[in-house]
Scaffold this active site. Structure first.
Site, PDB file in Angstrom:
ATOM      1  CE  LYS A  19      -2.293  -0.841   3.822  1.00 33.43           C
ATOM      2  NZ  LYS A  19      -1.679  -2.127   4.223  1.00 33.43           N
ATOM      3  NE  ARG A  94      -3.936  -0.968  10.091  1.00 35.37           N
ATOM      4  CZ  ARG A  94      -2.850  -0.420   9.549  1.00 35.37           C
ATOM      5  NH1 ARG A  94      -2.877   0.811   9.110  1.00 35.37           N
ATOM      6  NH2 ARG A  94      -1.743  -1.105   9.446  1.00 35.37           N
ATOM      7  NE  ARG A 133       7.750  -2.663   5.947  1.00 38.91           N
ATOM      8  CZ  ARG A 133       6.462  -2.324   6.081  1.00 38.91           C
ATOM      9  NH1 ARG A 133       5.737  -2.013   5.038  1.00 38.91           N
ATOM     10  NH2 ARG A 133       5.903  -2.347   7.271  1.00 38.91           N
ATOM     11  NE  ARG A 166       6.419  -0.370  10.213  1.00 37.41           N
ATOM     12  CZ  ARG A 166       5.206  -0.278   9.673  1.00 37.41           C
ATOM     13  NH1 ARG A 166       5.046   0.342   8.518  1.00 37.41           N
ATOM     14  NH2 ARG A 166       4.163  -0.815  10.267  1.00 37.41           N
ATOM     15  NE  ARG A 177       2.228  -4.612  11.262  1.00 34.47           N
ATOM     16  CZ  ARG A 177       3.243  -4.380  10.427  1.00 34.47           C
ATOM     17  NH1 ARG A 177       4.421  -4.937  10.635  1.00 34.47           N
ATOM     18  NH2 ARG A 177       3.080  -3.595   9.396  1.00 34.47           N
TER      19      ARG A 177
HETATM   20  P1  AMP Z   1       1.163   0.853   9.169  1.00 34.10           P
HETATM   21  O1  AMP Z   1       2.360   1.714   8.925  1.00 34.10           O
HETATM   22  O2  AMP Z   1      -0.017   1.270   8.327  1.00 34.10           O
HETATM   23  O3  AMP Z   1       1.458  -0.611   9.065  1.00 34.10           O
HETATM   24  O4  AMP Z   1       0.729   1.127  10.685  1.00 34.10           O
HETATM   25  C1  AMP Z   1       1.588   0.815  11.761  1.00 34.10           C
HETATM   26  C2  AMP Z   1       0.784   0.718  13.038  1.00 34.10           C
HETATM   27  O5  AMP Z   1       0.162   1.983  13.324  1.00 34.10           O
HETATM   28  C3  AMP Z   1      -0.369  -0.269  13.004  1.00 34.10           C
HETATM   29  O6  AMP Z   1       0.053  -1.603  13.270  1.00 34.10           O
HETATM   30  C4  AMP Z   1      -1.268   0.290  14.102  1.00 34.10           C
HETATM   31  O7  AMP Z   1      -0.759  -0.005  15.385  1.00 34.10           O
HETATM   32  C5  AMP Z   1      -1.129   1.784  13.890  1.00 34.10           C
HETATM   33  N1  AMP Z   1      -2.137   2.275  12.919  1.00 34.10           N
HETATM   34  C6  AMP Z   1      -1.895   2.769  11.679  1.00 34.10           C
HETATM   35  N2  AMP Z   1      -3.039   3.119  11.078  1.00 34.10           N
HETATM   36  C7  AMP Z   1      -4.038   2.827  11.947  1.00 34.10           C
HETATM   37  C8  AMP Z   1      -5.451   2.934  11.891  1.00 34.10           C
HETATM   38  N3  AMP Z   1      -6.079   3.402  10.804  1.00 34.10           N
HETATM   39  N4  AMP Z   1      -6.164   2.555  12.981  1.00 34.10           N
HETATM   40  C9  AMP Z   1      -5.541   2.095  14.089  1.00 34.10           C
HETATM   41  N5  AMP Z   1      -4.216   1.938  14.191  1.00 34.10           N
HETATM   42  C10 AMP Z   1      -3.458   2.299  13.136  1.00 34.10           C
END
Ligand code: AMP
Length: 228
Positions: A19, A94, A133, A166, A177
């Site tokens: 994404k 999400r 990654r 990360r 996740r």
């Molecule tokens: P990502 O970079 O999109 O994988 O997000 C990393 C982490 O941020 C996720 O595993 C969640 O803990 C938090 N996070 C990101 N976007 C959201 C969202 N829309 N709702 C809730 N938690 C989020």
């Protein structure tokens, strides 16, 4: 490209589906901002803000930050001037509650989502991708030590910044996740399907091929065509 109407694109897919990579390329092609909720949380964490410190406990475990906090944060971001013509949403919504809040906030301004592309990638590929990654600390460019390594180990090709892994990309957290994705985020596929906005794309192809299909799907939606 959207007949003068603001264009909102919701990128769907499991963690590691691509994404962020695809949203970034699309953002350059369409000149629309990429709004990544994960990036905003990480930026807050880096700056040790109260929001960042609160989000950390959820992020570390691979869980979701509570809806009310996340919704307020993203809405504030979407209200900024650079989002006047729309945005590419990456990692938000999400949950169904977030999707509903987004629809309502846009509707209050006479706006709506234009298309919701879904990047489909098998679980095994996701786990493998996230394990390799690496991200640039400076410009956020993404690499994969197996499939797209940097020219110099540990350094960004574009800006020379340090590459890091990360904390939530370790296999144990990735499994959680994915579990959270299926439980809380996958229902959005049905939600956007019902709204006739869903465009499934195979994410297990070269980045450029996925991007080409993505741009075609967005062009169809922006031209006012039904995406299915
Ligand atoms: P990502 O970079 O999109 O994988 O997000 C990393 C982490 O941020 C996720 O595993 C969640 O803990 C938090 N996070 C990101 N976007 C959201 C969202 N829309 N709702 C809730 N938690 C989020």
């Amino acid at each position: 490209m959207n007949g003068g109407q603001p264009l909102y694109i919701v990128m769907l897919g499991a963690p590691g589906a691509g994404k962020g990579t695809q949203a970034r390329l699309l953002s350059e092609a369409l000149n629309l901002p990429q709004v990544s909720s994960g990036d905003i949380f990480r930026e807050n964490l880096k700056n040790q803000t109260p929001l960042g410190l609160l989000a950390k406990q959820y992020m570390d475990a691979g869980g979701l930050v509570p809806d009310d906090i996340t919704i307020d944060m993203v809405m504030e971001r979407l209200g900024r001037p650079d989002c006047a013509d729309g945005a590419i949403l990456d990692g938000f919504p999400r949950t169904l509650a977030q999707a509903d809040a987004l629809d309502q906030a846009l509707a209050r301004q006479g706006r709506c989502i234009g298309v919701a592309p879904l990047l489909e990638v098998a679980d095994e590929a996701v786990i493998e991708r996230l394990a390799g990654r690496r991200i640039c600390r400076e410009c956020q460019a993404m690499y994969n030590i197996d499939s797209s390594p940097p020219r110099v180990e540990g350094r960004c090709d574009k800006c020379g910044g340090e590459l890091y892994r990360r904390a939530d990309d370790d296999p144990e957290t990735v499994r959680n996740r994915l579990f959270v994705y299926y439980k809380q985020t996958a229902p959005l596929i049905g939600y956007y399907y019902a709204h006739r906005l869903l465009v499934p794309l195979s994410g297990e192809r070269p980045i450029e091929a996925v991007q080409a299909d993505l741009q075609a799907a967005v062009a169809t939606a922006a031209a006012g065509g039904r995406v299915r």
